[in-house]
Design an enzyme around this catalytic site. Structure first.
Site, PDB file in Angstrom:
ATOM      1  N   THR A  73      -9.033 -57.518  -6.386  1.00  0.00           N
ATOM      2  CA  THR A  73      -9.199 -56.469  -5.379  1.00  0.00           C
ATOM      3  C   THR A  73      -9.974 -57.011  -4.181  1.00  0.00           C
ATOM      4  O   THR A  73      -9.596 -56.799  -3.022  1.00  0.00           O
ATOM      5  CB  THR A  73      -9.945 -55.266  -5.983  1.00  0.00           C
ATOM      6  N   GLN A 100      -4.071 -52.250  -6.728  1.00  0.00           N
ATOM      7  CA  GLN A 100      -5.111 -52.525  -5.724  1.00  0.00           C
ATOM      8  C   GLN A 100      -4.587 -53.464  -4.628  1.00  0.00           C
ATOM      9  O   GLN A 100      -4.143 -54.576  -4.921  1.00  0.00           O
ATOM     10  CB  GLN A 100      -6.347 -53.151  -6.374  1.00  0.00           C
ATOM     11  N   GLN A 109      -3.338 -47.819  -2.795  1.00  0.00           N
ATOM     12  CA  GLN A 109      -4.541 -47.843  -3.640  1.00  0.00           C
ATOM     13  C   GLN A 109      -5.583 -48.780  -3.027  1.00  0.00           C
ATOM     14  O   GLN A 109      -5.276 -49.906  -2.633  1.00  0.00           O
ATOM     15  CB  GLN A 109      -4.193 -48.303  -5.053  1.00  0.00           C
ATOM     16  N   ASP A 110      -6.822 -48.300  -2.951  1.00  0.00           N
ATOM     17  CA  ASP A 110      -7.951 -49.104  -2.448  1.00  0.00           C
ATOM     18  C   ASP A 110      -7.752 -49.559  -1.004  1.00  0.00           C
ATOM     19  O   ASP A 110      -7.923 -50.729  -0.670  1.00  0.00           O
ATOM     20  CB  ASP A 110      -8.183 -50.332  -3.340  1.00  0.00           C
ATOM     21  N   ASP A 125      -8.288 -43.849  -4.965  1.00  0.00           N
ATOM     22  CA  ASP A 125      -9.593 -44.422  -4.593  1.00  0.00           C
ATOM     23  C   ASP A 125      -9.539 -45.080  -3.218  1.00  0.00           C
ATOM     24  O   ASP A 125     -10.049 -46.186  -3.018  1.00  0.00           O
ATOM     25  CB  ASP A 125     -10.043 -45.467  -5.626  1.00  0.00           C
ATOM     26  N   ARG A 148     -14.092 -39.568  -7.364  1.00  0.00           N
ATOM     27  CA  ARG A 148     -14.461 -39.698  -8.776  1.00  0.00           C
ATOM     28  C   ARG A 148     -15.521 -40.794  -8.900  1.00  0.00           C
ATOM     29  O   ARG A 148     -15.618 -41.688  -8.045  1.00  0.00           O
ATOM     30  CB  ARG A 148     -13.240 -40.027  -9.633  1.00  0.00           C
ATOM     31  N   TRP A 162     -16.836 -43.996  -9.707  1.00  0.00           N
ATOM     32  CA  TRP A 162     -16.479 -45.361 -10.078  1.00  0.00           C
ATOM     33  C   TRP A 162     -17.630 -46.033 -10.818  1.00  0.00           C
ATOM     34  O   TRP A 162     -17.422 -46.745 -11.809  1.00  0.00           O
ATOM     35  CB  TRP A 162     -16.121 -46.140  -8.809  1.00  0.00           C
TER      36      TRP A 162
END
Length: 582
Positions: A345, A375, A397-398, A419, A487, A489
């Site tokens: 990531t 990611q 994502q990310d 996220d 959320r 992490w």
């Protein structure tokens, strides 16, 4: 003449030997023995007094160390490591001495960890992701080393070189970033097939993380106490309760002409990047490489309209660089590194900005890997005093990795799925459009996943006076893809959303658990304040201990830019607008 001197003087007299009687000889021997006995007694007394004084010093030092360590998360580690240090007793007379000694010891541990990573990189049979993750560890370990040295420098100047508040913000930021770096290293090895490498790194990284945590707790205790005493002596209200003038502002020292220049589409640049060859360079990476190191002056790289298909790294030695585009829809830096294809990531970022003072305006940062590649970061920011104005940050994502240090985003569009704003910086978003997009089948959207691992870290995500909604591809099918504000992490995840418009794309419960577990629900810090829109109704929100609705301005003020990212000490110099209060 004394009796002893008189007796000894009879042995020599103008060079002539004098014979002594038996009686005198016996007397001489007796007195000599008595003299030795007295000397021995004096020696024992002096020795005992010396030991007694040493024990007093040792006891006092231990008391200072014990008291300082008592407020940390790992007090026994703190005490045992510091007291085992050679000559520790002679170096400790204050809490600051304990902190400095602790950090010096930690620097040694960081150096050991760096060598461990180097050795692991020499192993045969490493996968592509393992090699990449180990290189990530080298980078984060090196950054930790620098951050700890900067902390020592700041401590030696404390508390006279800067204001107490600035000292506190700077010191807490440096150690917070150092803690985050250890976690980032290990996060690169969370798959089951990386257990061996992770195991070889675990003890060393965790040890440094805990030592940094202890240093942070002691620094916070010291600075909070000094600030409180200073304010009490002068009758000043707490810094967290003072509301400053509201509204969007430009730096007071800037002339109207300067402001027009910064708002204009053309600004004089130090170098120009143009894909068509009309500038100094054809790629952004070439321009960054040619930029000066450790510059104290703003160095502007103008990136002309075009699509730049490359991964760009702005390393820590490239300071005070500004990327200036020709419009977010015109200047686009794009790539597609991602987790599924073997990247970590951390390494997947299209643009990674680490050099202090990084700025960007009128640019799109993009990762096109798509939702199936998991990611895939468009922009990673680890630069302190980083700011982004009128930028688009687009991925799935990310999308945006707000990794560490102090960051500010204004009039930006951030779009993604899972996220999509994540990390452990102290990051504030103002007047931004934050939109969830259509994810992969079976996925849920999470606007944020904040990564605070220590309750003393001054980190978190603050979204203020912004708009949270859905992109055009998600809007018609939003009922099939639940979307949440965030959320946890990490255990002490902290996110505050205030004075923003929230659309009905957000599920009424607001927040979601991490991987269907109760992790972080009681230790996280989620707050909402004076939001509007159909998704802002808090009546059906989660009932975790970590969630609350803020009902008064006093509780919300610590999350404004002046308080949360020390805006008054650096945002003025960017020339970007920002809203000071609530």
């Amino acid at each position: 003449m004394s009796k002893i001197k008189q007796i000894f003087s009879t042995t020599l007299d103008s060079g002539n030997h004098i014979s002594m009687s038996s009686k005198n000889k016996k007397l001489l021997v007796a007195l000599f023995a008595a003299l030795l006995l007295v000397a021995a007694i004096i020696g024992v007394v002096v020795h005992n007094n010396s030991n007694s004084n040493h024990n007093v010093v040792s006891s006092q030092s231990h008391a200072i160390i014990r008291s300082s360590c008592s407020i940390t998360l790992y007090p026994e580690l703190c005490f045992s490591v510091i007291t085992s240090e050679h000559h520790a007793n002679h170096k400790v007379s204050s809490q600051r001495d304990v902190i400095e000694l602790s950090i010096n010891i930690t620097i040694g541990a960081v150096q050991h960890n760096y060598l461990t990573v180097k050795k692991l990189l020499a192993k045969k049979g490493l996968t592509k992701r393992e090699q990449t993750a180990l290189h990530d560890c080298l980078e984060t370990t090196d950054e930790t080393h620098d951050e700890l040295h900067k902390t020592l420098k700041d401590l030696k100047e404390y508390p006279t070189k800067k204001s107490l508040n600035k000292h506190a913000d700077d010191l807490e930021t440096l150690i917070s970033a150092a803690i985050t770096n250890q976690v980032t290293c290990l996060d690169g090895f969370y798959d089951d097939d990386n257990k061996e490498i992770r195991g070889a790194l675990q003890d060393g990284q965790v040890h440094v993380e805990q030592m940094c945590s202890n240093a942070l707790a002691m620094i916070k205790n010291m600075t909070d106490t000094d600030i409180a005493n200073y304010e009490r002596e002068r009758g000043i209200a707490s810094r967290k309760l003072v509301e400053k003038k509201q509204g969007i502002r430009w730096p007071e020292w800037m002339s109207a002409g300067d402001r027009r220049l910064l708002q204009a589409e053309t600004v004089e640049a130090d170098m120009v990047v143009a894909a068509d060859g009309s500038g100094n360079f054809t790629t952004v990476s070439e321009a960054v490489e040619a930029a000066p190191k450790n510059s104290e002056k703003r160095f502007i790289i103008k990136i002309k309209a075009g699509v730049y298909r490359e991964n760009v790294d702005v390393p820590k030695k490239k300071t005070n660089i500004m990327f200036l585009g020709e419009g977010r829809n015109n200047t686009i830096i794009t790539a597609h590194r991602n987790y599924v294809d073997g990247s970590t990531t951390f390494h997947s970022a299209t643009v990674a900005a680490v050099g202090e003072g990084f700025l960007a305006r009128d640019i799109t940062f993009q990762n096109t890997a798509g939702p199936s590649k998991h990611q895939a970061v468009a922009l990673r920011v680890g630069a302190d005093f980083a700011a982004f104005y009128r930028c688009d940050i687009l991925a799935y994502q990310d999308t945006l990795y707000v990794h560490s240090n102090r960051q500010y985003f204004v009039e930006c569009l951030i779009a993604g799925t899972v996220d999509f704003i994540f990390g452990n910086a102290a990051a504030v978003f103002q007047d931004c459009d934050i939109h969830a997009r259509r994810p992969g089948e079976g996925q849920k959207n999470m606007v944020t996943a904040q990564g605070r691992v220590d309750p003393n870290q001054n980190t978190g995500i603050v979204i203020q006076k912004s708009r949270i909604g859905a992109t055009r591809d998600l809007e018609p099918v939003k009922g099939s893809y639940p979307t949440y504000l965030g959320r946890p992490w990490k255990q002490f995840s902290r996110t505050v959303i205030m004075q923003s418009i929230i659309s009905d794309v957000i599920d009424p419960v607001g927040w979601h658990v991490w991987n269907d577990s109760s992790f972080g629900l009681n230790t996280s810090f989620y707050r909402e304040y004076k939001n509007t829109g159909p998704g802002a109704d808090t009546s059906a929100r989660v009932t975790w201990e970590g969630f609350e609705v803020i009902t008064n301005a006093t509780e919300a003020l610590p999350f404004t830019v002046d308080h949360f990212i020390a805006a008054s000490t650096w945002l003025n110099s960017t020339g970007f607008p920002f809203s000071v209060g609530l």
